[in-house]
Design a protein around this motif. Sequence first.
Motif, PDB file in Angstrom:
ATOM      1  N   ALA A 179     -17.597  -4.300  -5.837  1.00 23.56           N
ATOM      2  CA  ALA A 179     -16.282  -3.930  -6.146  1.00 23.56           C
ATOM      3  C   ALA A 179     -16.332  -2.827  -7.038  1.00 23.56           C
ATOM      4  CB  ALA A 179     -15.350  -4.905  -6.690  1.00 23.56           C
ATOM      5  N   GLN A 180     -17.322  -3.017  -8.090  1.00 24.06           N
ATOM      6  CA  GLN A 180     -17.749  -1.825  -9.135  1.00 24.06           C
ATOM      7  C   GLN A 180     -17.929  -0.574  -8.762  1.00 24.06           C
ATOM      8  OE1 GLN A 180     -20.057  -3.765 -12.072  1.00 24.06           O
ATOM      9  NE2 GLN A 180     -18.590  -5.050 -12.796  1.00 24.06           N
ATOM     10  N   THR A 181     -18.812  -0.715  -7.458  1.00 22.77           N
ATOM     11  CA  THR A 181     -19.428   0.678  -6.976  1.00 22.77           C
ATOM     12  C   THR A 181     -18.460   1.452  -6.318  1.00 22.77           C
ATOM     13  OG1 THR A 181     -20.190  -0.473  -4.984  1.00 22.77           O
ATOM     14  CG2 THR A 181     -21.697  -0.577  -6.750  1.00 22.77           C
TER      15      THR A 181
ATOM     16  N   ILE B 182     -11.686   1.010   3.613  1.00 30.23           N
ATOM     17  CA  ILE B 182     -12.702   1.138   4.466  1.00 30.23           C
ATOM     18  C   ILE B 182     -13.873   0.730   4.381  1.00 30.23           C
ATOM     19  CG2 ILE B 182     -13.654   3.097   5.826  1.00 30.23           C
ATOM     20  CD1 ILE B 182     -11.405   5.042   5.033  1.00 30.23           C
ATOM     21  N   VAL B 183     -14.549   0.580   3.430  1.00 26.44           N
ATOM     22  CA  VAL B 183     -15.618  -0.097   3.063  1.00 26.44           C
ATOM     23  C   VAL B 183     -15.533  -1.641   3.265  1.00 26.44           C
ATOM     24  CG1 VAL B 183     -17.760  -0.508   1.338  1.00 26.44           C
ATOM     25  CG2 VAL B 183     -16.702   1.736   1.541  1.00 26.44           C
ATOM     26  N   ALA B 184     -14.561  -2.227   2.755  1.00 27.34           N
ATOM     27  CA  ALA B 184     -14.333  -3.633   2.832  1.00 27.34           C
ATOM     28  C   ALA B 184     -14.034  -4.134   4.274  1.00 27.34           C
ATOM     29  CB  ALA B 184     -13.125  -3.947   1.829  1.00 27.34           C
ATOM     30  N   ARG B 185     -13.423  -3.245   5.176  1.00 28.28           N
ATOM     31  CA  ARG B 185     -13.322  -3.458   6.614  1.00 28.28           C
ATOM     32  C   ARG B 185     -14.656  -3.435   7.151  1.00 28.28           C
ATOM     33  NH1 ARG B 185      -8.588  -0.581   5.878  1.00 28.28           N
ATOM     34  NH2 ARG B 185      -9.456   1.322   6.544  1.00 28.28           N
ATOM     35  N   ASP B 186     -15.489  -2.429   6.762  1.00 24.26           N
ATOM     36  CA  ASP B 186     -16.897  -2.199   7.403  1.00 24.26           C
ATOM     37  C   ASP B 186     -17.720  -3.361   7.001  1.00 24.26           C
ATOM     38  OD1 ASP B 186     -16.259  -0.098   8.619  1.00 24.26           O
ATOM     39  OD2 ASP B 186     -17.205   1.316   7.157  1.00 24.26           O
TER      40      ASP B 186
ATOM     41  N   LEU C 108     -29.336  -4.715   3.820  1.00 22.04           N
ATOM     42  CA  LEU C 108     -30.198  -3.835   4.648  1.00 22.04           C
ATOM     43  C   LEU C 108     -29.227  -2.725   5.273  1.00 22.04           C
ATOM     44  CD1 LEU C 108     -32.467  -6.124   6.781  1.00 22.04           C
ATOM     45  CD2 LEU C 108     -33.004  -4.765   4.891  1.00 22.04           C
ATOM     46  N   CYS C 109     -27.913  -3.125   5.178  1.00 20.42           N
ATOM     47  CA  CYS C 109     -27.032  -2.207   5.758  1.00 20.42           C
ATOM     48  C   CYS C 109     -26.144  -1.412   4.894  1.00 20.42           C
ATOM     49  CB  CYS C 109     -25.917  -2.784   6.541  1.00 20.42           C
ATOM     50  SG  CYS C 109     -26.423  -3.894   7.934  1.00 20.42           S
ATOM     51  N   ILE C 110     -26.269  -1.894   3.601  1.00 20.75           N
ATOM     52  CA  ILE C 110     -25.606  -1.381   2.622  1.00 20.75           C
ATOM     53  C   ILE C 110     -26.260  -0.556   1.705  1.00 20.75           C
ATOM     54  CG2 ILE C 110     -23.922  -1.652   0.542  1.00 20.75           C
ATOM     55  CD1 ILE C 110     -22.811  -4.072   1.905  1.00 20.75           C
TER      56      ILE C 110
END
Length: 167
Positions: free
Chosen positions: A89-91, A100-104, A165-167
């Motif tokens: 959340a801090q990033t 968008i990132v949270a949904r991904d 690995l994905c983030i």
Amino acid sequence: MQSDIQITQIYTTLLPKLVSYIAYRINDTESARDLAQDVFMRLLESRTVILSRKAGEAMVFRIARNVVIDWLRHHYVKTEADAYIALYAQTSSNDTESGIVARDVARLEKKFLMTFSSQRRKIYAMRRFGDMSAKDIAARLGLSSRTVENHLLTGTRQMRVSLRLCI
């Protein structure tokens, strides 16, 4: 009946010592009081015949040790997940971008969840999306709470590795 009287005597004499023992190990006095009550409830529910006062005290501290271990396992898993979420959340600073990132991440989590065994998938989903405790999951699925905790620990580790690995 005699056992209940012995448990009552053990409770009145050991409660302060037991709370101190638990609080020292988990570093939380309020939770230690709750866990001490759980210890005596487990002792009462076990309906074990207590042959001597010393044996009763030993049994109380054995139960307390197991209760503390269970609490620490749950606490560390929860703390690790909370830390990961807080770090992530801090990033992200933009609300739109965060959404968008949270949904991904949620989509990736569900995708990786499909790679779990059916039982681990079910347990992980009940905990993560159903907000159920390990004890509730164990009761619903007819498994031991230890089995559920092992699946949660392994599933959380697998998910964390896959997401990293994905983030």
